[in-house]
Enzyme design. Structure first.
Site, PDB file in Angstrom:
ATOM      1  N   LYS A 118       0.886  -1.315  -0.020  1.00 32.68           N
ATOM      2  CA  LYS A 118       0.161  -0.154  -0.078  1.00 32.68           C
ATOM      3  C   LYS A 118       0.588   1.005   0.050  1.00 32.68           C
ATOM      4  O   LYS A 118       0.431   2.168  -0.585  1.00 32.68           O
ATOM      5  CB  LYS A 118      -0.824  -0.075   1.346  1.00 32.68           C
ATOM      6  CG  LYS A 118      -2.240  -0.775   0.973  1.00 32.68           C
ATOM      7  CD  LYS A 118      -3.152  -0.043   1.960  1.00 32.68           C
ATOM      8  CE  LYS A 118      -4.751  -0.498   1.580  1.00 32.68           C
ATOM      9  NZ  LYS A 118      -5.733  -0.129   2.330  1.00 32.68           N
ATOM     10  N   LYS A 196     -13.565  -7.695  -7.891  1.00 29.25           N
ATOM     11  CA  LYS A 196     -14.438  -7.711  -6.419  1.00 29.25           C
ATOM     12  C   LYS A 196     -15.129  -6.232  -6.155  1.00 29.25           C
ATOM     13  O   LYS A 196     -14.458  -5.149  -6.559  1.00 29.25           O
ATOM     14  CB  LYS A 196     -13.123  -7.773  -5.337  1.00 29.25           C
ATOM     15  CG  LYS A 196     -13.915  -7.900  -4.129  1.00 29.25           C
ATOM     16  CD  LYS A 196     -12.469  -7.997  -3.121  1.00 29.25           C
ATOM     17  CE  LYS A 196     -12.987  -7.593  -1.633  1.00 29.25           C
ATOM     18  NZ  LYS A 196     -11.957  -7.524  -0.686  1.00 29.25           N
ATOM     19  N   LYS A 199     -15.208   0.297  -3.675  1.00 26.97           N
ATOM     20  CA  LYS A 199     -15.581   1.724  -4.050  1.00 26.97           C
ATOM     21  C   LYS A 199     -14.275   2.227  -4.705  1.00 26.97           C
ATOM     22  O   LYS A 199     -14.558   3.044  -5.680  1.00 26.97           O
ATOM     23  CB  LYS A 199     -15.589   2.638  -2.635  1.00 26.97           C
ATOM     24  CG  LYS A 199     -16.335   3.924  -2.833  1.00 26.97           C
ATOM     25  CD  LYS A 199     -16.699   4.515  -1.571  1.00 26.97           C
ATOM     26  CE  LYS A 199     -17.193   5.996  -1.958  1.00 26.97           C
ATOM     27  NZ  LYS A 199     -18.086   6.437  -0.821  1.00 26.97           N
TER      28      LYS A 199
END
Ligand code: TRP
Length: 328
Positions: A118, A196, A199
Site C-alpha cells: 500500500k 471484487k 468503492k
C-alpha cells in the site's frame, strides 16, 4: 494466556468510506448483525484510520461517518444492544496506541504484508500509516475483545494484535487476552465490472441506491463475454450476474442456469430478474434507511450512546494498563 473461550466481547471496525455497498453488507455487516445476538458487540467507525490515507479530505468525514452509521443501523445493528461508535469519540484508543508505540519494534510493523504494497501503491509515507495496524491493535485490545470478525485480508493485523498483547503481558503482567479472528463466511460479491466490489474500483452497488438506479446499474453489469446476444449459450459459472443470483435468487439453479446455458434466457432479462430479487431483498433496509435519513438526531443519539458505552469499558482497561505500567 488469558482464556478467550469464555470471552464474549467482539470488536470490529470499518473505515468511514461513506455509503456502504453490497460487498460490505454481504462480506461483513450481515455477519455482525447475526453476531450481536450471541456476543457483546462493539462496532467502530474508525475515522482516525481513514486519516492514514485521506488526511487531505477531512471535510468529507462527518458526512461519511453519518452515512455509515445510517447503514449500520438500517442493516440491523441495534444501537440498544451493540455499541455503535466513532473511534475518535473514545480517546482511550489513542492513549493505548501511544503506549504500544513505545514497546513495539518498527520492523514488526514494516513486516505486515499490506504495509509495503500500500505504501508504494498509494505513495503513503507517514508515521501514522506505518502505525495503522498498531492503532488497530489498540482498537481491539482496549475492549479486551476475544474475537474480531474480519475478512482474510485482515488476518495479519489480528496476528500482530496477538503479538502486541503478548509483548505487553510479558513486560507488565497479564492484562490483555489474545484475540482471535472470526472469519466471515464470505460470499464473494462481484461488482459491475466483475472484479471484487469495491468503492475504489467504482464498481459498487450502494445499499442506498434507489430501485430504478439499481436496475440501471445492473443493466451495465458484465456477463459471460462469449454470450453476445440472446440465443448464444452462456456460462453461469463465470458470470458475475449469476454470482449475484446465487445470493439473492433462491431459485437460481432452476430459473436461471438452464435457460442461460441453452441460450433461451437473454442477459438483459436475466439482469432484470436479478434487479427484482435484489430490490425485494433490500427494500426493508432501504425503508429503514430513509427513516433514519429523515431523523439525523436519532442517528447522532445512537452514536453518543455507543461512545458512552465503549468509553466505559475502554477506560476500565486503561486503568489496568496504567497500573501495570506504573503510570498515573
Ligand atoms: N483495518 C480494517 C479494515 O481495513 C479496519 C479496522 C480498523 C478494524 N480497526 C479495526 C477492523 C479493528 C477490525 C478491528 O477493514
Amino acid at each position: 494466556m488469558a482464556d478467550t473461550s469464555k470471552n464474549n466481547i467482539i470488536l470490529s471496525g470499518m473505515q468511514p468510506t461513506g455509503r456502504l455497498h453490497l460487498g460490505n453488507y454481504e462480506g461483513a455487516l450481515k455477519n455482525w448483525v447475526q453476531l450481536q445476538n450471541e456476543f457483546d458487540m462493539y462496532a467502530c467507525i474508525v475515522d482516525w484510520h481513514a486519516l492514514t490515507s485521506d488526511f487531505d479530505a477531512t471535510e468529507q468525514l462527518p458526512e461519511r461517518i453519518h452515512q455509515m452509521a445510517i447503514d449500520y443501523i438500517a442493516a440491523g445493528l441495534d444501537p440498544e444492544r451493540t455499541a455503535i461508535f466513532v473511534q475518535s469519540d473514545v480517546k482511550e484508543h489513542a492513549e493505548l496506541h501511544l503506549l504500544f508505540s513505545m514497546i513495539i519494534p518498527i520492523p514488526w510493523l514494516e513486516r505486515v504484508p499490506s504495509y509495503k504494497d500500500k505504501a508504494e501503491e498509494l505513495g503513503l509515507d507517514s508515521y501514522g500509516f506505518l502505525g495503522y495496524p498498531l492503532l488497530q491493535a489498540a482498537d481491539i485490545l482496549v475492549y479486551k475483545a476475544g474475537w474480531v470478525p474480519v475478512g482474510k485480508d485482515q488476518v495479519p493485523h489480528i496476528e500482530l494484535t496477538r503479538e502486541v498483547a503478548r509483548r505487553f503481558n510479558t513486560l507488565y503482567g497479564e492484562v490483555f487476552p489474545e484475540p482471535q479472528p472470526k472469519l466471515t463466511p464470505f460470499a464473494a460479491v462481484p461488482g459491475i465490472d466483475g472484479r471484487k466490489m469495491s468503492k475504489s474500483y467504482e464498481n459498487e452497488i450502494p445499499l442506498s441506491l434507489p430501485e430504478d438506479d439499481t436496475r440501471k446499474r445492473l443493466k451495465k453489469m458484465f456477463t459471460d463475454p462469449k454470450k453476445l446476444r440472446k440465443g448464444d449459450p452462456g456460462r453461469p459459472e463465470i458470470c458475475p450476474v449469476y454470482a449475484l443470483h446465487k445470493i439473492y435468487n433462491p431459485d437460481h439453479e432452476t430459473e436461471i442456469a438452464p435457460p442461460c446455458r441453452s441460450g433461451e434466457l437473454g442477459c438483459v432479462d436475466c439482469k432484470m430478474k436479478l434487479a427484482d430479487y435484489l430490490n425485494d431483498a433490500l427494500r426493508p433496509l432501504r425503508e429503514h434507511r430513509t427513516e433514519l435519513e429523515n431523523n439525523p438526531d436519532a442517528v447522532k443519539k445512537a452514536l453518543t450512546m455507543g461512545a458512552d458505552r465503549a468509553r466505559a469499558r475502554a477506560s476500565d482497561t486503561m486503568k489496568d494498563v496504567r497500573k501495570a505500567m506504573h503510570l498515573g
